[in-house]
Write an enzyme that holds these catalytic residues in place. Structure first.
Site, short mmCIF file in Angstrom:
data_model
loop_
_atom_site.label_atom_id
_atom_site.label_comp_id
_atom_site.label_asym_id
_atom_site.label_seq_id
_atom_site.Cartn_x
_atom_site.Cartn_y
_atom_site.Cartn_z
N GLY A 86 2.63 1.89 10.75
CA GLY A 86 3.60 2.97 10.65
C GLY A 86 4.34 3.27 11.94
O GLY A 86 5.00 4.31 12.07
N HIS B 159 -9.46 1.25 4.51
CA HIS B 159 -8.21 1.37 5.28
C HIS B 159 -8.46 2.27 6.49
O HIS B 159 -9.23 3.22 6.41
CB HIS B 159 -7.10 1.94 4.39
CG HIS B 159 -5.76 1.83 5.04
ND1 HIS B 159 -5.33 2.73 5.98
CD2 HIS B 159 -4.78 0.90 4.92
CE1 HIS B 159 -4.12 2.36 6.39
NE2 HIS B 159 -3.77 1.26 5.78
N GLU C 269 -6.80 4.58 7.68
CA GLU C 269 -6.53 6.01 7.43
C GLU C 269 -7.72 6.67 6.75
O GLU C 269 -8.03 7.83 7.00
CB GLU C 269 -5.24 6.16 6.61
CG GLU C 269 -4.02 5.85 7.47
CD GLU C 269 -2.85 5.24 6.74
OE1 GLU C 269 -2.79 5.31 5.49
OE2 GLU C 269 -1.97 4.66 7.42
N GLU D 244 -5.39 -5.15 10.17
CA GLU D 244 -4.33 -4.18 10.46
C GLU D 244 -4.61 -3.47 11.78
O GLU D 244 -5.39 -2.50 11.81
CB GLU D 244 -4.27 -3.13 9.35
CG GLU D 244 -3.96 -3.69 7.98
CD GLU D 244 -3.39 -2.63 7.06
OE1 GLU D 244 -2.28 -2.85 6.55
OE2 GLU D 244 -4.02 -1.58 6.85
N ASN E 62 0.88 -1.16 0.00
CA ASN E 62 0.00 0.00 0.00
C ASN E 62 0.92 1.21 0.00
O ASN E 62 1.54 1.52 1.01
CB ASN E 62 -0.90 -0.03 1.25
CG ASN E 62 -1.73 1.23 1.39
OD1 ASN E 62 -1.75 2.08 0.49
ND2 ASN E 62 -2.41 1.36 2.52
N SER F 167 3.43 -2.57 10.11
CA SER F 167 4.87 -2.65 10.33
C SER F 167 5.48 -3.99 9.91
O SER F 167 6.45 -4.44 10.52
CB SER F 167 5.23 -2.32 11.79
OG SER F 167 4.85 -0.99 12.09
N LYS G 18 0.14 4.25 -0.21
CA LYS G 18 -0.46 5.42 0.45
C LYS G 18 -0.22 6.67 -0.42
O LYS G 18 -0.25 6.56 -1.64
CB LYS G 18 0.08 5.57 1.87
CG LYS G 18 -0.07 4.25 2.65
CD LYS G 18 0.13 4.36 4.12
CE LYS G 18 -0.08 3.00 4.78
NZ LYS G 18 -0.01 3.04 6.21
N GLY H 36 5.09 1.09 4.62
CA GLY H 36 6.44 1.64 4.45
C GLY H 36 7.43 0.74 3.72
O GLY H 36 8.12 1.19 2.80
P1 13P Z 1 3.10 0.03 7.60
O1 13P Z 1 3.57 -1.26 6.98
O2 13P Z 1 3.86 1.22 7.14
O3 13P Z 1 2.97 -0.08 9.08
O4 13P Z 1 1.61 0.28 7.03
C1 13P Z 1 0.69 -0.73 7.09
C2 13P Z 1 -0.50 -0.33 6.33
O5 13P Z 1 -1.24 0.56 6.71
C3 13P Z 1 -0.76 -1.02 5.07
O6 13P Z 1 -2.03 -0.75 4.59
#
Ligand code: 13P
Length: 248
Positions: A172, A94, A96, A166, A9, A212, A11, A234
């Site tokens: 993150g 998601h 977010e 998640e 992802n 993560s 983002k 990330g």
């Molecule tokens: P990270 O791997 O950066 O923690 O993000 C996870 C995520 O939100 C994937 O959709």
């Protein structure tokens, strides 16, 4: 045996030209025909990403989609805009989007239904906050998210879906859930799907862990009975993503 699916992802990262460069860099690293590999990129980068990924095992997905066919929804992306360029996966709900763009479970459900109508595989996200985990309501909360997300979705459709568990506190933060925590919730999600549908559907649906995920944690997480891959933020923007895809 369920086929593993590892999705990145991206983002709100990388311009269209940076996207092409990064895909060219990652292409040889993520070659693995035993795993479905998906890069979910910002809408404006989908077409250049598709072109850059041509001839490779990389599938390009979207990070979001609206639940109407067309019309006065400024700034939104319709499902047929995605299918027109060959998109087969879309991330829905998601955390977010839920947090910053006020997406509710009902919105998520409408989007999941619409994705299936257009033969796009939804990657349906769920997961608890730290407070919910500390209060011991994680499983109840995630079950509720899943039940609403799959309202009026048929068993045949649900079988092809992907769910991404998640935990919000792990996104993150570099604080990956323990393998036991991740497996416990992914197992509970599968049991919830079995209750709502049947054993066949529960056995077919693919459940990812996200939060993560790194080259160090992928192998142990992805070898759990109920974890069928990962949704990676990330680390999907780095060569490490190749190690995650080739976790074995
Ligand atoms: P990270 O791997 O950066 O923690 O993000 C996870 C995520 O939100 C994937 O959709």
């Amino acid at each position: 045996m369920r086929r593993k699916i590892v999705a990145g992802n991206w983002k709100m990262n990388k311009t269209p030209s940076e996207t092409v460069k990064l895909i060219n860099e990652l292409k040889p690293l993520v070659a693995n025909d035993d795993v479905d590999v998906v890069f979910c990129v910002p809408a404006i980068s989908i077409i250049p990403a598709m072109e850059a990924a041509k001839g490779s095992n990389i599938n390009i997905g979207a990070e979001n989609m609206y639940f109407e066919e067309s019309g006065a929804f400024t700034g939104e992306i319709a499902p047929n805009m995605l299918t027109d360029v060959g998109v087969k996966y879309v991330i829905i709900g998601h955390s977010e989007r839920r947090e910053y763009f006020a997406e509710t479970d009902e919105f998520v459900n409408k989007k999941v239904i619409k994705a299936f109508e257009h033969n796009i595989t939804p990657i349906v996200c769920c997961g608890e906050t730290l407070v919910q985990r500390e209060q011991g309501v994680t499983i109840d909360f995630v079950r509720q998210q899943i039940k609403i997300a799959f309202l009026n979705v048929t068993a045949e459709q649900a079988k092809t879906a992907v769910i991404a568990y998640e935990p919000i506190w792990a996104i993150g933060t570099g604080k990956v859930a323990t393998t036991e925590q991740a497996e416990e919730v992914c197992k509970a999600i599968r049991e919830c799907i079995e209750e709502v549908y049947d054993t066949d559907t529960a056995n077919a649906i693919r459940i990812q862990y996200g939060g993560s995920v790194s080259a160090d944690s992928a192998a142990e997480l992805f070898s759990q009975n109920n974890i069928d891959g990962g949704l990676v933020g990330g680390a999907s923007l780095k060569p490490d993503f190749g190690k995650i895809v080739n976790y074995k």
